[in-house]
Design a protein around this motif. Structure first.
Motif, short mmCIF file in Angstrom:
data_model
loop_
_atom_site.label_atom_id
_atom_site.label_comp_id
_atom_site.label_asym_id
_atom_site.label_seq_id
_atom_site.Cartn_x
_atom_site.Cartn_y
_atom_site.Cartn_z
N LEU A 82 0.84 -1.19 0.00
CA LEU A 82 0.00 0.00 0.00
C LEU A 82 0.88 1.24 0.00
N ALA B 186 0.67 5.52 1.21
CA ALA B 186 -0.08 6.60 1.85
C ALA B 186 0.78 7.85 1.88
N GLY C 152 -0.02 -2.81 4.92
CA GLY C 152 -1.14 -2.83 5.83
C GLY C 152 -1.29 -1.62 6.74
N GLU C 153 -2.49 -1.50 7.28
CA GLU C 153 -2.84 -0.38 8.13
C GLU C 153 -2.09 -0.43 9.47
N LYS D 71 1.21 1.18 9.21
CA LYS D 71 1.05 2.63 9.13
C LYS D 71 0.89 3.23 10.52
N GLU D 72 0.12 2.57 11.37
CA GLU D 72 -0.06 3.06 12.74
C GLU D 72 1.25 3.00 13.53
N GLN E 231 -5.61 9.15 2.64
CA GLN E 231 -6.20 7.85 2.32
C GLN E 231 -5.18 6.91 1.68
N THR E 232 -5.15 5.69 2.17
CA THR E 232 -4.23 4.67 1.66
C THR E 232 -4.69 4.17 0.30
N GLN F 30 -7.63 -5.71 2.93
CA GLN F 30 -7.81 -4.69 3.96
C GLN F 30 -9.26 -4.61 4.40
N ARG G 275 -11.00 -5.47 8.10
CA ARG G 275 -11.91 -4.55 8.78
C ARG G 275 -13.21 -5.25 9.18
#
Length: 292
Positions: A2, A4, A47-48, A51-52, A70-71, A258, A262
């Motif tokens: 991904l 971002a 992945g998210e 990113k965090e 937005q990714t 992704q 979720r």
């Protein structure tokens, strides 16, 4: 994979953000950083969750507070067919003192980029590069840099690039070669032009990344999970029963993975576990996306 766009909360932190991200990229091969034409810094990641983690690390270790726009899914381009490009020195279309010919051929999926520079030493400006090996190495670097963005803006991969012609100018040479002495800059700046010609001639196809997911879910959630996987266009490769649990292996696009991540708590009542791994690329269905 991904991507971002990282944006600092304080406008004056742009330089510190880029430096911090470059340092993190050196420490972690899964992070890639590039300057974005919108004026920010784009970060490639998996992945998210990663990113965090990056966001928290930037704040804790570097004192830089950022937010991510937005990714988006990071695609690649593959050559459709063999294409060739050629620019000769002392011709109207060529602003540089060099001749470069390149052929770009499709490679095996997953093979990356292979470069061949089988030129005769007499066609290489050895007064600049000193040896034929150093010239070949430099041309390989120029070609790989040029493949960082194809016609649709995505990195070009799974290809074989061969240098088919080379030449340089000398002040006392024959008329076709006469001119200001060629420099390394001439070869470096002309290479992306010739690469673009070759890619345009052969065409490229935009491919999106795939993920192979392993799901450990309660047996009672099997029907709902299979329904969700079908809705996301996943290909189920395996199902294994383990007591009151089910293990499902499926392949789907990274973007849909992704969404699956979720939706997992809702479908499994918070008891599902998902593991994901890169599973290659496939051509984008429908209109291919474009990156600036």
């Amino acid at each position: 994979m991904l991507e971002a766009l990282a944006v600092p909360h304080r406008p004056g932190d742009g330089g510190r953000l880029r430096s911090a991200l470059m340092l993190l990229a050196e420490q972690d091969p899964l992070i890639n950083v590039r300057a974005d034409e919108r004026g920010g810094t784009a970060v490639s990641l998996y992945g998210e969750v990663q990113k965090e983690v990056i966001q928290a690390t930037l704040a804790a270790d570097f004192g830089v507070d950022v937010h991510f726009l937005q990714t988006t899914t990071l695609c690649v381009e593959r050559p459709k067919a063999t294409g060739e490009g050629l620019e000769r020195l002392n011709t109207p279309s060529n602003p540089y003192q060099a001749t470069i010919g390149l052929r770009v051929e499709p490679g095996r999926p997953g093979s990356g980029v292979t470069v061949h520079v089988p030129v005769d030493y007499r066609l290489a400006p050895l007064y600049v590069y000193r040896t034929l090996e150093l010239f070949q190495e430099a041309m390989g670097d120029y070609i790989r840099d040029a493949l960082a963005a194809g016609p649709h803006g995505w990195p070009v991969t799974d290809c074989v690039v061969t240098m088919t012609d080379s030449g340089y100018s000398v002040a006392d040479g024959p008329p076709s070669l006469r001119g200001p002495t060629s420099t390394a800059q001439d070869f470096r700046k002309l290479t992306p032009i010739v690469v673009a010609h070759a890619l345009a001639a052969g065409g490229t196809v935009v491919c999106e990344p795939l993920a192979r997911v392993t799901l450990d879910v309660p047996a009672r959630a099997l029907s709902g999970m299979l329904s969700l996987l079908s809705k996301l266009g996943a290909i189920v490769e395996d199902q294994v029963a383990r007591a009151d649990e089910m293990v499902i292996v499926a392949v789907l696009t990274a973007a849909d993975a992704q969404e699956l991540h979720r939706m997992l708590p809702e479908v499994t009542g918070g008891e599902g576990v998902l593991e994901s791994a890169f599973a290659g690329h496939r051509p984008v269905r429908g209109k291919p996306s474009r990156r600036a």
